[in-house]
Scaffold this motif. Structure first.
Motif, PDB file in Angstrom:
ATOM      1  N   ARG A 219       0.830  -1.200   0.000  1.00 55.52           N
ATOM      2  CA  ARG A 219       0.000   0.000   0.000  1.00 55.52           C
ATOM      3  C   ARG A 219       0.868   1.254   0.000  1.00 55.52           C
ATOM      4  O   ARG A 219       0.527   2.252  -0.615  1.00 55.52           O
ATOM      5  CB  ARG A 219      -0.919  -0.004   1.233  1.00 55.52           C
ATOM      6  CG  ARG A 219      -2.379  -0.180   0.867  1.00 55.52           C
ATOM      7  CD  ARG A 219      -3.253  -0.080   2.118  1.00 55.52           C
ATOM      8  NE  ARG A 219      -2.806  -1.002   3.151  1.00 55.52           N
ATOM      9  CZ  ARG A 219      -2.789  -0.725   4.458  1.00 55.52           C
ATOM     10  NH1 ARG A 219      -3.156   0.449   4.877  1.00 55.52           N
ATOM     11  NH2 ARG A 219      -2.385  -1.630   5.330  1.00 55.52           N
ATOM     12  N   HIS A 221       3.502   1.722  -1.482  1.00 57.36           N
ATOM     13  CA  HIS A 221       4.143   2.010  -2.759  1.00 57.36           C
ATOM     14  C   HIS A 221       3.426   3.090  -3.524  1.00 57.36           C
ATOM     15  O   HIS A 221       3.950   3.668  -4.458  1.00 57.36           O
ATOM     16  CB  HIS A 221       4.253   0.727  -3.611  1.00 57.36           C
ATOM     17  CG  HIS A 221       5.417  -0.132  -3.218  1.00 57.36           C
ATOM     18  ND1 HIS A 221       5.293  -1.483  -3.006  1.00 57.36           N
ATOM     19  CD2 HIS A 221       6.710   0.157  -2.960  1.00 57.36           C
ATOM     20  CE1 HIS A 221       6.473  -1.981  -2.647  1.00 57.36           C
ATOM     21  NE2 HIS A 221       7.336  -1.001  -2.606  1.00 57.36           N
ATOM     22  N   GLY A 222       2.175   3.364  -3.147  1.00 57.57           N
ATOM     23  CA  GLY A 222       1.516   4.553  -3.656  1.00 57.57           C
ATOM     24  C   GLY A 222       0.809   4.422  -4.986  1.00 57.57           C
ATOM     25  O   GLY A 222       0.634   5.410  -5.673  1.00 57.57           O
ATOM     26  N   HIS A 223       0.442   3.207  -5.392  1.00 60.49           N
ATOM     27  CA  HIS A 223      -0.306   3.087  -6.644  1.00 60.49           C
ATOM     28  C   HIS A 223      -1.763   2.693  -6.393  1.00 60.49           C
ATOM     29  O   HIS A 223      -2.033   2.007  -5.441  1.00 60.49           O
ATOM     30  CB  HIS A 223       0.337   2.048  -7.560  1.00 60.49           C
ATOM     31  CG  HIS A 223       1.553   2.572  -8.249  1.00 60.49           C
ATOM     32  ND1 HIS A 223       1.534   3.156  -9.484  1.00 60.49           N
ATOM     33  CD2 HIS A 223       2.822   2.664  -7.809  1.00 60.49           C
ATOM     34  CE1 HIS A 223       2.752   3.546  -9.800  1.00 60.49           C
ATOM     35  NE2 HIS A 223       3.554   3.278  -8.807  1.00 60.49           N
TER      36      HIS A 223
ATOM     37  N   HIS B 102       3.995   9.469  -8.704  1.00 64.37           N
ATOM     38  CA  HIS B 102       3.468   8.456  -7.779  1.00 64.37           C
ATOM     39  C   HIS B 102       4.184   8.482  -6.431  1.00 64.37           C
ATOM     40  O   HIS B 102       4.281   7.449  -5.765  1.00 64.37           O
ATOM     41  CB  HIS B 102       3.548   7.071  -8.414  1.00 64.37           C
ATOM     42  CG  HIS B 102       2.633   6.928  -9.599  1.00 64.37           C
ATOM     43  ND1 HIS B 102       1.271   6.832  -9.471  1.00 64.37           N
ATOM     44  CD2 HIS B 102       2.879   6.928 -10.927  1.00 64.37           C
ATOM     45  CE1 HIS B 102       0.714   6.749 -10.665  1.00 64.37           C
ATOM     46  NE2 HIS B 102       1.663   6.810 -11.569  1.00 64.37           N
ATOM     47  N   PHE B 103       4.711   9.607  -6.055  1.00 65.82           N
ATOM     48  CA  PHE B 103       5.338   9.879  -4.746  1.00 65.82           C
ATOM     49  C   PHE B 103       6.635   9.112  -4.539  1.00 65.82           C
ATOM     50  O   PHE B 103       7.627   9.670  -4.111  1.00 65.82           O
ATOM     51  CB  PHE B 103       4.383   9.590  -3.579  1.00 65.82           C
ATOM     52  CG  PHE B 103       2.924   9.710  -3.917  1.00 65.82           C
ATOM     53  CD1 PHE B 103       2.441  10.862  -4.550  1.00 65.82           C
ATOM     54  CD2 PHE B 103       2.037   8.683  -3.664  1.00 65.82           C
ATOM     55  CE1 PHE B 103       1.095  10.977  -4.881  1.00 65.82           C
ATOM     56  CE2 PHE B 103       0.690   8.796  -4.006  1.00 65.82           C
ATOM     57  CZ  PHE B 103       0.229   9.944  -4.612  1.00 65.82           C
ATOM     58  N   LEU B 105       7.582   7.169  -2.246  1.00 64.68           N
ATOM     59  CA  LEU B 105       8.132   7.119  -0.897  1.00 64.68           C
ATOM     60  C   LEU B 105       8.660   5.712  -0.645  1.00 64.68           C
ATOM     61  O   LEU B 105       8.211   4.756  -1.258  1.00 64.68           O
ATOM     62  CB  LEU B 105       7.060   7.457   0.149  1.00 64.68           C
ATOM     63  CG  LEU B 105       6.585   8.897   0.187  1.00 64.68           C
ATOM     64  CD1 LEU B 105       5.536   9.070   1.276  1.00 64.68           C
ATOM     65  CD2 LEU B 105       7.750   9.862   0.410  1.00 64.68           C
ATOM     66  N   PRO B 107       8.466   2.660   1.377  1.00 65.74           N
ATOM     67  CA  PRO B 107       7.351   2.219   2.223  1.00 65.74           C
ATOM     68  C   PRO B 107       7.794   1.584   3.534  1.00 65.74           C
ATOM     69  O   PRO B 107       6.983   1.418   4.434  1.00 65.74           O
ATOM     70  CB  PRO B 107       6.630   1.195   1.343  1.00 65.74           C
ATOM     71  CG  PRO B 107       7.671   0.690   0.416  1.00 65.74           C
ATOM     72  CD  PRO B 107       8.620   1.826   0.176  1.00 65.74           C
ATOM     73  N   ALA B 152       1.887   3.746   4.059  1.00 62.24           N
ATOM     74  CA  ALA B 152       0.657   2.990   3.817  1.00 62.24           C
ATOM     75  C   ALA B 152      -0.547   3.621   4.501  1.00 62.24           C
ATOM     76  O   ALA B 152      -1.684   3.423   4.084  1.00 62.24           O
ATOM     77  CB  ALA B 152       0.827   1.555   4.299  1.00 62.24           C
ATOM     78  N   MET B 159       1.087  11.729   1.295  1.00 57.53           N
ATOM     79  CA  MET B 159       2.308  11.092   0.787  1.00 57.53           C
ATOM     80  C   MET B 159       3.103  12.082  -0.052  1.00 57.53           C
ATOM     81  O   MET B 159       4.315  12.193   0.074  1.00 57.53           O
ATOM     82  CB  MET B 159       1.962   9.868  -0.078  1.00 57.53           C
ATOM     83  CG  MET B 159       1.582   8.640   0.702  1.00 57.53           C
ATOM     84  SD  MET B 159       1.778   7.160  -0.336  1.00 57.53           S
ATOM     85  CE  MET B 159       0.207   6.385  -0.098  1.00 57.53           C
TER      86      MET B 159
END
Ligand SMILES: Nc1ncnc2c1ncn2[C@@H]1O[C@H](COP(=O)(O)OP(=O)(O)OP(=O)(O)O)[C@@H](O)[C@H]1O
Ligand SMILES: [Mg+2]
Lengths: 223, 257
Positions: A219, A221-223, B102-103, B105, B107, B152, B159
């Motif tokens: 989650r 990972h941001g997609h 898409h940031f 980051l 995780p 998450a 984010m």
């Protein structure tokens, strides 16, 4: 037919020792394999084709040999090359070789399937080479493989039963020696089976915990 | 004493091809310190590639990139120019902050962990100093309370604001934004644009690829219109939006009316 559980009870120590040996052999070899797998996955993902080819050959050789045959090779064939190992060392080495090959492949697959964005961000923020691997790639890979490693551990626990062939006193060997001494195959093997189930149940519990962690990272990972 | 100011970022004759197809044809662009330059253009025109060439995430095929006059990718040596090694290139990249669509980051690290990661492990700053600055930056983007939260558990807008703080923590000479709001739900776009506007107002040097024309109009000092790998137009924001010089730009802007 009456179940002769009194015999099993009398020999509980043998079962306990067998179970203990199975547990520590599998746990130790899993940890070693994971460590070696991490070392192997680097050449497996090398930019240089020749390096990749050598690593790939090594990994496939380990993966594509039956566990029983590998056990024979290490314990019975190596002595004829002048290398005699006691059965404990032989067992550990066999488990580690076999399992490392799988670990390396599991880690590689997880690495390949990481979304590229995080690694790219690593590069953009000044990471390269081993530092990029250690700080950015490896932690994500290790979290992602948790559940798969758990399943592989279950496989390893089952395969380790073959070690009874070199008279290593793990759980299957213990069950077999009790049943042949008292002629109680049903009781003895049933108890061993239950113990294996319990063991795998424990691993399965850890797998589920690992799955939750892996899901969190996915989650993130941001997609 | 008035000297010619050195551009924060300068591109000269930049060419990039993918499989024989020229994605960037010949790009010349100078971005002065303190400027906010917005790059707009149709999908596939090469905007992302242009940004990625600046810090050599994508290696240009020809032409050169300068950061405050220092050439990226090549080092002068007695014979002439030699290609930089990976570690040299990596150190140069730390001077450029990047914010992704898409940031991206990491995780496995908390919000603060993301922000202090590279300052500590790449730049070698003392941990205490990095943490103090990281906390200050999280506060600046309005996320002081999310310090110990993993990506998450953040919304897309949160984010992206952490990602902006992460870029700022490098104390970069220039910030690159590649469609920083395109992946966000509409109601989250505003909070990120607000942070970006603040940065522009502070006089940060920014190159912003965006489809947010309202943002470009308000925050950009100049707008670059890219089409088919060429800069078709560079103009001050109000000129570009009021009186675009080219027919292509007019057509492009029509779609945003
Ligand atoms: N790694 C790559 N390999 C091959 N072709 C690529 C690669 N990256 C980009 N391209 C191609 O280069 C062209 C420009 O891509 P780029 O991503 O820079 O466009 P863009 O202006 O950012 O588009 P968008 O608005 O959709 O993000 C496209 O035709 C794309 O397919
Ligand atoms: Mg793009």
């Amino acid at each position: 037919m009456t179940l002769r559980l009194d015999v099993i009870w009398k020999e509980w120590l043998q079962f306990a020792l067998g179970l203990g040996n199975t547990v520590w052999l599998c746990a130790v070899s899993m940890l070693l394999s994971l460590l070696l797998g991490v070392l192997f996955v680097v050449p497996l993902m090398s930019r240089r084709r020749a390096v990749r080819a050598v690593a790939r050959t090594a990994v496939d050789s380990g993966r594509c040999i039956p566990f029983l045959l590998l056990t024979y090779l290490v314990y019975y064939a190596l002595p004829s090359l002048g290398l005699s190992l006691d059965k404990w060392t032989a067992a550990l080495i066999t488990l580690v070789i076999y399992n490392t090959a799988y670990m390396a492949e599991i880690l590689r697959s997880a690495w390949v399937h990481l979304p590229p964005g995080q690694t790219e961000a690593g590069r953009a923020f000044g990471y390269t080479g081993i530092r990029l691997f250690r700080r950015i790639i490896l932690p994500q890979v290790l979290i992602a493989v948790g559940p798969v490693v758990g399943n592989q551990l279950i496989q390893l626990i089952k395969d380790s039963a073959f070690l009874s062939i070199i008279t290593l006193p793990e759980l299957t060997y213990a069950a077999n020696s009790v049943q042949s001494f008292y002629f109680v195959p049903f009781e003895s093997f049933l108890v061993a089976t239950l113990l294996y189930w319990g063991l795998c149940g424990g691993v399965e519990y850890l797998v589920q915990r690992g799955e939750r962690l892996a899901a969190m990272v996915r989650r993130g990972h941001g997609h | 004493m008035a000297t010619d100011p050195v551009p924060a970022v300068e591109l000269r004759g930049l060419v990039k091809q993918f499989g024989g197809h020229e994605v960037l044809v010949s790009i010349d662009l100078a971005v002065m310190p303190g400027e906010t330059v917005c790059i707009v253009g149709p999908s596939g025109s090469g905007k992302s590639t242009l940004l990625r060439c600046i810090n050599w995430l994508e290696r240009p095929d020809r032409g050169s990139v300068f950061l405050h006059g220092v050439r990226v990718g090549y080092r002068r040596s007695d014979g002439g120019n030699v290609l930089m090694s990976d570690p040299e290139l990596a150190m140069l990249r730390t001077r450029v902050g990047m914010v992704f669509q898409h940031f991206n980051l990491w995780p496995h690290m908390t919000a603060l962990g993301n922000v202090i990661e590279s300052p500590i492990h790449v730049l070698g700053r003392p941990r205490g100093e990095a943490v103090a600055e990281g906390e200050r930056l999280l506060e600046k983007v309005g996320l002081a309370d999310k310090r110990d939260v993993y990506p998450a558990f953040l919304s897309g807008g949160q984010m992206q604001r952490v990602a902006i703080a992460r870029a700022l923590a490098m104390r970069p000479e220039v910030l690159l934004f590649d469609e920083a709001t395109s992946a966000l739900d509409p109601e989250l776009v505003g909070e990120v644009l607000a942070v970006m506007k603040d940065l522009a107002r502070e006089g940060r040097t920014m190159i912003v690829v965006t489809h947010e024309m309202k943002f470009a109009r308000e925050a950009a000092s100049r707008v670059v219109f890219l089409d088919n790998g060429r800069i078709v137009e560079i103009a001050p924001a109000e000129v570009f939006f009021e009186k675009p010089a080219s027919e292509r730009a007019r057509q492009f802007l029509e779609r945003y009316r």
